[in-house]
Design an enzyme around this catalytic site. Structure first.
Site, short mmCIF file in Angstrom:
data_model
loop_
_atom_site.label_atom_id
_atom_site.label_comp_id
_atom_site.label_asym_id
_atom_site.label_seq_id
_atom_site.Cartn_x
_atom_site.Cartn_y
_atom_site.Cartn_z
CG ASP A 11 -1.72 1.15 1.46
OD1 ASP A 11 -2.48 1.46 0.55
OD2 ASP A 11 -1.63 1.78 2.54
CG LEU A 12 1.74 5.64 -1.96
CD1 LEU A 12 3.20 5.32 -2.18
CD2 LEU A 12 1.18 6.39 -3.18
CG ASP A 13 -1.90 7.54 3.22
OD1 ASP A 13 -0.98 8.04 3.89
OD2 ASP A 13 -3.10 7.64 3.52
CB THR A 19 0.05 11.00 1.64
OG1 THR A 19 -0.39 9.65 1.60
CG2 THR A 19 1.25 11.16 0.75
CE LYS A 47 -4.24 7.69 9.20
NZ LYS A 47 -3.45 7.42 10.39
N GLY A 48 -7.16 4.80 3.77
CA GLY A 48 -7.32 3.65 2.88
C GLY A 48 -8.62 3.65 2.09
NE ARG A 51 -9.29 12.21 -5.23
CZ ARG A 51 -8.76 12.48 -6.41
NH1 ARG A 51 -9.38 13.29 -7.25
NH2 ARG A 51 -7.61 11.95 -6.78
CB SER A 116 -1.98 3.17 -3.73
OG SER A 116 -2.53 4.36 -3.24
CB ALA A 117 -7.36 3.82 -2.56
CB SER A 118 -3.54 7.53 -3.91
OG SER A 118 -3.31 8.84 -4.38
CE LYS A 147 -5.69 -0.87 -1.30
NZ LYS A 147 -4.53 -0.14 -0.74
CD GLU A 171 -3.68 -1.71 2.90
OE1 GLU A 171 -3.76 -0.87 3.80
OE2 GLU A 171 -4.01 -1.47 1.74
CG ASP A 172 -2.02 2.52 6.35
OD1 ASP A 172 -2.35 2.12 5.22
OD2 ASP A 172 -2.32 3.65 6.77
P1 B16 Z 1 -6.54 10.22 -3.75
P2 B16 Z 1 -3.63 4.20 0.09
C1 B16 Z 1 -5.45 6.16 0.03
O1 B16 Z 1 -4.12 5.73 -0.18
C2 B16 Z 1 -5.50 7.04 1.28
O2 B16 Z 1 -5.18 6.27 2.44
C3 B16 Z 1 -6.89 7.60 1.43
O3 B16 Z 1 -6.95 8.44 2.57
C4 B16 Z 1 -7.27 8.38 0.16
O4 B16 Z 1 -8.60 8.86 0.26
C5 B16 Z 1 -7.15 7.44 -1.05
O5 B16 Z 1 -5.82 6.92 -1.11
C6 B16 Z 1 -7.46 8.14 -2.35
O6 B16 Z 1 -6.45 9.10 -2.60
O7 B16 Z 1 -7.52 11.24 -3.31
O8 B16 Z 1 -5.11 10.73 -3.84
O9 B16 Z 1 -6.97 9.51 -5.02
O10 B16 Z 1 -3.62 4.03 1.58
O11 B16 Z 1 -4.59 3.26 -0.62
O12 B16 Z 1 -2.26 4.19 -0.52
MG MG Z 2 -2.84 3.11 3.37
#
Ligand code: B16
Ligand code: MG
Length: 222
Positions: A11-13, A19, A47-48, A51, A116-118, A147, A171-172
């Site tokens: 996972d990233l964040d 972040t 978290k995780g 958006r 990552s979800a980001s 996720k 994962e966190d």
């Molecule tokens: P974005 P991860 C997630 O990252 C964050 O933990 C979560 O807080 C955020 O809403 C999500 O990414 C979407 O991010 O707005 O940049 O697309 O933990 O899956 O690496």
């Molecule tokens: Mg995370």
């Protein structure tokens, strides 16, 4: 259950870089604009989470109703602020030991992925200068189901050509751990054990894991 590790999926964040504090600043700014306070405790719920879902949770907290186009405008505004905040991220912001650990397992022919979800994953990896460390990146622009759906992890395993049971996820977040379990993968929780009850093991950081690995090598010769 961890049965072996031919691939490590990160996972990233919260695992590679923190972040969450920048997400928090941007969501708090949006909440302020909407007329309510958004606390650090509230931020834990995001978290995780994707958006879109994060915005739904924020609006529930503020007791605010908004139609589709208003939600789109809010989400875009939040992301504009968030991207401004993360532009200054540097390699010094990497979480302790994580890059050393990734280099260590790569030497042992373990494949590596980001899941990552980001949707800002590419920007963040470039700021951190670590994109070449990963064989594949599956981010929020590539999956339809966030996720705790296992899609991101399953896609990463498929892209690497590794069976799901031979993958270990780092994962966190609770939603990420549930996704790893649903994918049939081993799961290492990164953070405080109390928050990560369904992980196979929990580490506080990667320096700790590297030490455990080096002790194992010293005792068992590999
Ligand atoms: P974005 P991860 C997630 O990252 C964050 O933990 C979560 O807080 C955020 O809403 C999500 O990414 C979407 O991010 O707005 O940049 O697309 O933990 O899956 O690496
Ligand atoms: Mg995370």
């Amino acid at each position: 259950m961890i049965k072996g590790m031919d691939a490590a999926i990160f996972d990233l964040d919260g695992v590679i870089v923190n972040t969450a504090k920048y997400h928090y600043l941007a969501w708090k700014r949006l909440a302020k604009q909407l007329g309510f306070d958004f606390t650090e405790a509230d931020n834990e719920k995001l978290k995780g989470v994707s958006r879109t879902r994060s915005l739904e949770i924020l609006l529930e907290i503020g007791g605010i109703e908004a139609d589709e186009s208003a939600r789109h405008a809010m989400s875009t505004q939040k992301n504009t602020w968030y991207v401004q905040y993360i532009r200054d991220i540097q390699p010094a912001d990497l979480l302790p030991g994580v890059v050393d650990y990734i280099r260590y397992i790569k030497q042992k022919s373990v494949k590596t992925a980001i899941a990552s979800a980001s949707k800002n994953t590419e920007l963040i990896l470039n700021c951190l200068q670590i994109a070449p460390l990963f064989d594949i990146v599956v981010d929020g622009t590539k999956v339809s189901n966030a996720k705790p759906d296992p899609e991101a992890f399953v896609r990463a395993a498929q892209g690497l050509g590794i069976q799901t049971e031979s993958c270990v996820v780092f994962e966190d977040s609770e939603s990420g751990i549930e996704a790893a379990n649903r994918a049939g993968m081993g799961c290492v929780g990164v953070g405080k054990p109390g928050n990560l009850l369904n992980a196979d093991i929990v580490i506080q950081n990667f320096q700790q894991l590297l030490v455990i690995n080096l002790i194992h090598v010293t005792l068992h010769g590999r």
